[in-house]
Motif scaffolding. Structure first.
Motif, PDB file in Angstrom:
ATOM      1  N   LEU A 377       0.827  -1.200   0.000  1.00 53.72           N
ATOM      2  CA  LEU A 377       0.000   0.000   0.000  1.00 53.72           C
ATOM      3  C   LEU A 377       0.865   1.254   0.000  1.00 53.72           C
ATOM      4  O   LEU A 377       0.545   2.239  -0.684  1.00 53.72           O
ATOM      5  CB  LEU A 377      -0.948  -0.002   1.190  1.00 53.72           C
ATOM      6  CG  LEU A 377      -1.988   1.118   1.226  1.00 53.72           C
ATOM      7  CD1 LEU A 377      -2.832   1.114  -0.044  1.00 53.72           C
ATOM      8  CD2 LEU A 377      -2.880   0.993   2.452  1.00 53.72           C
ATOM      9  N   THR A 378       1.954   1.238   0.756  1.00 51.86           N
ATOM     10  CA  THR A 378       2.840   2.397   0.753  1.00 51.86           C
ATOM     11  C   THR A 378       3.443   2.601  -0.636  1.00 51.86           C
ATOM     12  O   THR A 378       3.607   3.736  -1.097  1.00 51.86           O
ATOM     13  CB  THR A 378       3.965   2.239   1.789  1.00 51.86           C
ATOM     14  OG1 THR A 378       4.693   1.035   1.542  1.00 51.86           O
ATOM     15  CG2 THR A 378       3.398   2.176   3.192  1.00 51.86           C
ATOM     16  N   SER A 379       3.748   1.503  -1.326  1.00 50.68           N
ATOM     17  CA  SER A 379       4.282   1.608  -2.680  1.00 50.68           C
ATOM     18  C   SER A 379       3.251   2.205  -3.629  1.00 50.68           C
ATOM     19  O   SER A 379       3.570   3.066  -4.457  1.00 50.68           O
ATOM     20  CB  SER A 379       4.715   0.227  -3.178  1.00 50.68           C
ATOM     21  OG  SER A 379       5.149   0.289  -4.521  1.00 50.68           O
ATOM     22  N   TRP A 380       2.005   1.777  -3.487  1.00 47.38           N
ATOM     23  CA  TRP A 380       0.974   2.271  -4.389  1.00 47.38           C
ATOM     24  C   TRP A 380       0.673   3.745  -4.141  1.00 47.38           C
ATOM     25  O   TRP A 380       0.535   4.524  -5.093  1.00 47.38           O
ATOM     26  CB  TRP A 380      -0.297   1.436  -4.221  1.00 47.38           C
ATOM     27  CG  TRP A 380      -0.106   0.001  -4.607  1.00 47.38           C
ATOM     28  CD1 TRP A 380       0.915  -0.515  -5.372  1.00 47.38           C
ATOM     29  CD2 TRP A 380      -0.931  -1.105  -4.247  1.00 47.38           C
ATOM     30  NE1 TRP A 380       0.769  -1.879  -5.503  1.00 47.38           N
ATOM     31  CE2 TRP A 380      -0.348  -2.268  -4.830  1.00 47.38           C
ATOM     32  CE3 TRP A 380      -2.089  -1.240  -3.495  1.00 47.38           C
ATOM     33  CZ2 TRP A 380      -0.914  -3.534  -4.677  1.00 47.38           C
ATOM     34  CZ3 TRP A 380      -2.654  -2.500  -3.343  1.00 47.38           C
ATOM     35  CH2 TRP A 380      -2.069  -3.631  -3.934  1.00 47.38           C
ATOM     36  N   LEU A 381       0.570   4.134  -2.862  1.00 43.08           N
ATOM     37  CA  LEU A 381       0.326   5.542  -2.567  1.00 43.08           C
ATOM     38  C   LEU A 381       1.488   6.405  -3.035  1.00 43.08           C
ATOM     39  O   LEU A 381       1.317   7.570  -3.423  1.00 43.08           O
ATOM     40  CB  LEU A 381       0.085   5.719  -1.066  1.00 43.08           C
ATOM     41  CG  LEU A 381      -1.223   5.120  -0.543  1.00 43.08           C
ATOM     42  CD1 LEU A 381      -1.265   5.141   0.982  1.00 43.08           C
ATOM     43  CD2 LEU A 381      -2.431   5.839  -1.115  1.00 43.08           C
ATOM     44  N   HIS A 382       2.667   5.829  -3.011  1.00 41.26           N
ATOM     45  CA  HIS A 382       3.891   6.438  -3.512  1.00 41.26           C
ATOM     46  C   HIS A 382       3.695   6.940  -4.937  1.00 41.26           C
ATOM     47  O   HIS A 382       4.153   8.028  -5.309  1.00 41.26           O
ATOM     48  CB  HIS A 382       4.957   5.337  -3.501  1.00 41.26           C
ATOM     49  CG  HIS A 382       6.370   5.784  -3.390  1.00 41.26           C
ATOM     50  ND1 HIS A 382       7.008   6.547  -4.336  1.00 41.26           N
ATOM     51  CD2 HIS A 382       7.296   5.529  -2.446  1.00 41.26           C
ATOM     52  CE1 HIS A 382       8.267   6.735  -3.974  1.00 41.26           C
ATOM     53  NE2 HIS A 382       8.461   6.131  -2.821  1.00 41.26           N
ATOM     54  N   SER A 383       3.006   6.131  -5.758  1.00 44.65           N
ATOM     55  CA  SER A 383       2.917   6.422  -7.187  1.00 44.65           C
ATOM     56  C   SER A 383       1.558   6.970  -7.612  1.00 44.65           C
ATOM     57  O   SER A 383       1.482   7.845  -8.484  1.00 44.65           O
ATOM     58  CB  SER A 383       3.230   5.154  -7.993  1.00 44.65           C
ATOM     59  OG  SER A 383       2.495   4.043  -7.513  1.00 44.65           O
ATOM     60  N   PHE A 384       0.471   6.489  -7.024  1.00 44.14           N
ATOM     61  CA  PHE A 384      -0.860   6.903  -7.459  1.00 44.14           C
ATOM     62  C   PHE A 384      -1.177   8.338  -7.068  1.00 44.14           C
ATOM     63  O   PHE A 384      -1.800   9.071  -7.839  1.00 44.14           O
ATOM     64  CB  PHE A 384      -1.928   5.981  -6.857  1.00 44.14           C
ATOM     65  CG  PHE A 384      -2.152   4.700  -7.624  1.00 44.14           C
ATOM     66  CD1 PHE A 384      -3.125   4.630  -8.599  1.00 44.14           C
ATOM     67  CD2 PHE A 384      -1.392   3.581  -7.368  1.00 44.14           C
ATOM     68  CE1 PHE A 384      -3.355   3.452  -9.303  1.00 44.14           C
ATOM     69  CE2 PHE A 384      -1.602   2.396  -8.057  1.00 44.14           C
ATOM     70  CZ  PHE A 384      -2.586   2.329  -9.029  1.00 44.14           C
TER      71      PHE A 384
END
Length: 511
Positions: A377-384
């Motif tokens: 989730l941290t990775s996705w919020l990083h990019s989205f």
């Protein structure tokens, strides 16, 4: 390249007056209030190459009110609508209404990573790549269907509105109006009716797609649209589905985790060599068979299971899960998912992700029974997050100081009387055109793929409509489309689903 066309139909709160003004977003007046117009749209022109074909389309980014029974706006929903332009017969062209989940999540995830004409800048396996932003999506379904991405109340730019006196409804009142399984379905169905009329799409074949909690939403919407809005669908797509109100507690819930454990352990080379050497397509049917025929009955016996049988079962579960036999025994033969995410790679000083167990995390301590954070989730919020804020403002020209809520304040969520699975079955029974497609990632530990299969088995216990229910699995996680190979495969599966459920010229009748 794109060209701003117009910002139109801004509905003000004071007196609900209508102002139609053909001004660009840049020319829109700034009244220094951090609020959106209740009813507005910005239209831009674009093109994208899909499957080797150039597709010209318009993108409409706008807001549309939710009305109460007296015709007063109670909330305004932000949406983005993509419409292909070189279409001769719009009435025969499918439209897809897209929802994400949470509850409380914006429509951002599938919007700029799955079906829309733009996708994130990601590596082939789905990790963020700087500079943040978007690129053309050569696999978008926009070649075969128009798409609208809808943000429920308090997600994205969507917001609850004050009344004519400027007073906001109480939190309890808001919950009754918007924040619950059934309230959510009711107001969204009404909103969709208005949208469909405004866009002249009543004749079009209609599809719902929902991800995660969005599958609960679209399952309920299928029947609500039919019964309350007289709107009938051709298809419902459940991406990484929740239980949609179909009970699977106790031993069923515990046992159904094992095939997912095996998939995640296989991905991380944590299985015994005899299993690790098998392809996933060969391994998973073996684990599924063991789960249904041996593991589930053993868990159902509980303390009645003899000691020697308990030992043998622990060995087998350990073999398929990648955990030690002692870890399985210490957890009464049924390790929790949280424990699994912490324990599987403990000896490598890594945790694995919840929504996508391909992702790795770093914890402060090796000890403990759950990870410190959700690595995926941290990775996705990083990019989205940077990408959607850039894209809406810079490419779609929707300029506002309102914060885009990736996750909005919608809790406590009323989960009582969740009968959405039964409602979907009833909608299918009433509508011979209605088909269902389930899409799941094998490495999703939150809404695991075997639970999704179980849902398909119990969606229609009568077995009379099983030919209209299909399941597709992918070698990735909750958002299986982040992995480049699965982005292509999953969109192709959607195309095939739309093609197969095209009922043009076929009477809606049972023989």
């Amino acid at each position: 390249m794109h060209k701003s066309l117009a910002l139109v139909a801004s509905l003000t709160l004071m007196g609900c007056s209508i102002v139609s003004a053909p001004v660009t977003a840049e020319e829109a007046p700034n009244n220094h209030k951090r609020m959106l117009p209740v009813d507005t749209e910005v239209v831009t022109e674009h093109s994208v190459e899909i499957k080797g074909e150039t597709v010209d389309y318009t993108a409409t980014a706008g807001t549309q009110p939710v009305w109460d029974d007296e015709g007063n706006p109670t909330a305004s929903l932000f949406y983005t609508y993509y419409e292909r332009q070189d279409v001769d017969n719009r009435e025969s062209r499918p439209i897809v209404y897209s929802f994400n989940g949470g509850p409380g999540s914006a429509s951002v995830w599938m919007h700029i990573a799955y079906t829309g004409p733009k996708v994130l800048n990601l590596s082939d396996e789905g990790y963020p790549v700087q500079p943040y932003g978007v690129q053309d999506n050569p696999h978008s379904i926009l070649d075969v269907a128009d798409i609208v991405f809808i943000n429920p109340v308090n997600t994205g730019y969507s917001r609850v509105l004050p009344n004519e006196e400027g007073e906001m409804p109480s939190r309890e009142k808001q919950k009754d109006m918007f924040f619950g399984v059934n309230a959510d379905v009711k107001y969204l169905a009404e909103w969709m009716n208005t949208f469909t009329s405004r866009m002249n799409r009543w004749q079009s074949p209609k599809y719902l797609i929902g991800e995660s909690y969005g599958t609960t939403r679209v399952s309920g919407l299928a029947l609500e649209l039919q019964n309350s809005q007289w709107m009938y669908l051709n298809g419902v797509v459940l991406v990484s589905p929740t239980d949609i109100g179909i009970d699977r507690d106790g031993p069923v819930k515990q046992a159904n985790q094992l095939p997912y454990f095996a998939a995640a352990a296989w991905y991380h080379d944590a299985l015994p060599e005899a299993l690790q050497s098998k392809d996933l397509d060969e391994l998973l049917p073996e684990v599924e068979s063991f789960t249904l025929n041996e593991y589930l009955p053993a868990l159902a016996k509980g303390a009645m299971l003899p000691d020697d049988a308990r030992e043998q079962m622990a060995e087998q579960v350990a073999k398929y899960s990648g955990l030690s036999k002692q870890a399985v025994l210490d957890n009464n033969l049924a390790p929790s998912t949280w424990y699994f995410w912490k324990e599987l790679l403990r000896d490598r000083d890594r945790t694995i992700g919840r929504l996508d167990s391909r992702y790795l995390g770093l914890d402060e301590k090796r000890a403990g029974d759950r990870p410190d954070f959700n690595a995926e989730l941290t990775s996705w919020l990083h990019s989205f997050t940077p990408a959607i804020n850039y894209y809406l403002r810079e490419e779609l020209n929707f300029v506002t100081d309102i914060k885009y809520n990736m996750f909005g304040p919608v809790h406590p969520w009323d989960r009582t009387n969740n009968n959405t699975g039964k409602q979907l079955r009833q909608a299918m029974a009433q509508n011979p055109y209605l088909n269902v497609l389930v899409q799941s990632g094998y490495f999703d530990g939150a809404t695991n793929y075997f639970d999704a299969k179980y849902t398909t088995w119990h969606l229609d216990p009568s077995t009379q409509m099983t030919d209209r229910i299909d399941f597709k699995g992918y070698r990735s996680g909750h958002m299986m489309y982040l992995r480049r190979a699965d982005l292509e495969k999953a969109n192709d599966d959607l195309r095939e689903f739309i093609r197969k459920s095209d009922s043009k010229g076929k009477p809606a009748e049972y023989k």
